[in-house]
Enzyme design. Structure first.
Site, PDB file in Angstrom:
ATOM      1  N   THR A  34      -6.906 -10.514   5.146  1.00  0.00           N
ATOM      2  CA  THR A  34      -6.094  -9.315   5.353  1.00  0.00           C
ATOM      3  C   THR A  34      -6.534  -8.542   6.582  1.00  0.00           C
ATOM      4  O   THR A  34      -5.704  -7.971   7.298  1.00  0.00           O
ATOM      5  CB  THR A  34      -6.164  -8.413   4.106  1.00  0.00           C
ATOM      6  OG1 THR A  34      -5.601  -9.115   3.000  1.00  0.00           O
ATOM      7  CG2 THR A  34      -5.405  -7.116   4.305  1.00  0.00           C
ATOM      8  N   THR A  74     -10.223 -11.087   1.055  1.00  0.00           N
ATOM      9  CA  THR A  74     -10.953 -10.522  -0.075  1.00  0.00           C
ATOM     10  C   THR A  74     -10.786 -11.321  -1.363  1.00  0.00           C
ATOM     11  O   THR A  74     -11.617 -11.225  -2.270  1.00  0.00           O
ATOM     12  CB  THR A  74     -10.511  -9.069  -0.335  1.00  0.00           C
ATOM     13  OG1 THR A  74      -9.107  -9.038  -0.586  1.00  0.00           O
ATOM     14  CG2 THR A  74     -10.840  -8.191   0.860  1.00  0.00           C
TER      15      THR A  74
END
Length: 373
Positions: A50, A135
């Site tokens: 991300t 993540t």
């Protein structure tokens, strides 16, 4: 009269002691010293995620990526001129090839990055590493590096919950702090670290606990090792389990790993899923068990399927779906030849079992490995 009353009231207020909270003096970020050679050299390595993504608008913080161009390492450095005051940055892009049919990260990717980290760590001019990663699987990839990369130089994994372009995104601050951690002399020898939201966690202990919130990464059982506070990086404890330079798996050629899968424990969980794993050639199974770490029982339950798997040479490790507390080495588990997974998450227990099976299938020896790592 009103003017006299106002003057009296003002005098009374001024005479009262001040109880307001003291505001700390602002400390400006460190500036570039005259001699840049005095700064540590930190390799900034991208594995995507991300933090390397863009949204089509600043308010798009959940449906980003797609056809948008990704953020390259040079963009991070350009957007964060403050990095010039804390480290000399060397860029190294290790993301999976763009032409791969699927974007799923493979063991081959992790092994390639581990070899690259060791290659760079051998350079005496390099002081540490920051590795960006998505993540979703960052904690398990960081744990793999913690077990397989032979260096005492800091390796700090970092990511973000929001894309680089998002309003109030966490990526820039997380990346800046991760470089600070990697540049800290106190970070050396502590194994692979993970730094987000000002927390510094050990790769072994950290877990993503919230889907979208920025305070997602925590060490559930043991807490943080330290903090990337605004004034300085501070550590309060050290990891005690084996890692990096103390790992028997570090520096090995691990191009392939034995097949290990995970089964989840729940009421009336069937045994045929474990049977299917065995039919597909697994060498080990991690069961994320109920309670303090138990397989479900019954005529068609997991416990009976475990015995069938063990009879075919499959090693079984038990973790607890509570994700807090240890699975202990009890007489009953020892008699059942179940390896206690300690307090490892099932995905991390899977990695450790894969590595252990490259050396042994002996249950006692695998149990020893889980107790030490």
């Amino acid at each position: 009269m009103s003017r006299i009353l106002f003057s009296a009231t003002l005098a009374l207020v001024l005479a009262l002691p001040a109880f307001a909270q003291e505001i700390p003096t602002y400390a400006p970020p460190p500036t570039m010293p005259a001699d840049a050679s005095k700064l540590p050299t930190i390799v900034l390595m991208s594995m995507g995620g991300t933090i390397a993504s863009r949204g089509d608008t600043r308010l798009n913080i959940t449906n980003y990526g797609g056809g948008m161009p990704r953020v390259d390492p040079e963009h991070w450095v350009a957007d964060l001129p403050e990095l010039e005051g804390i480290a000399n940055i060397v860029l190294d892009d290790q993301r999976a090839p763009r032409d791969r049919p699927t974007g799923t990260e493979t063991h081959e990717d992790c092994a390639r990055v581990a070899r690259r980290l060791e290659e760079l760590a051998a350079d005496p001019s390099i002081d540490g590493f920051v590795v960006t990663h998505g993540t979703n699987t960052m904690s398990e990839v960081a744990y793999y590096m913690n077990l397989t990369v032979k260096t005492d130089k800091p390796i700090v994994f970092v990511g973000s919950q929001r894309p680089w372009t998002g309003m109030s995104g966490d990526g820039p601050r997380n990346l800046y702090d991760a470089v600070r951690v990697a540049a800290s002399p106190e970070a050396r020898g502590k194994g692979v670290l993970q730094s987000t939201n000002q927390l510094i966690n050990a790769a072994r202990d950290v877990d993503k606990t919230i889907a979208y919130r920025m305070n997602t990464f925590v060490g559930v059982d043991v807490g943080a090792l330290g903090y990337a506070d605004p004034d300085k990086v501070v550590f309060f404890r050290e990891p005690v389990r084996r890692h990096t330079t103390g790992s028997e798996f570090a520096g090995l050629d691990l191009a392939e790993l034995p097949k290990v899968e995970i089964a989840y424990g729940y009421r009336q969980a069937p045994g045929y899923l474990i049977d299917a794993m065995v039919e597909h050639g697994v060498k080990g199974i991690v069961i994320d068990g109920v309670g303090a770490g138990s397989a479900t029982s019954g005529v068609e339950g997991q416990a009976e399927a475990v015995k069938r798997a063990q009879a075919k040479g499959v090693v079984v490790v038990m973790t607890a779906r509570t994700h807090g507390g240890r699975v202990q080495d009890t007489p009953r588990r020892r008699e059942a030849k179940i390896v206690p997974g300690d307090n490892l998450l099932p995905e991390k227990a899977r990695i450790l079992l894969q590595l252990a099976l490259t050396k042994t299938t002996d249950v006692a020896e695998v149990t020893r490995i889980f107790a030490e790592y």
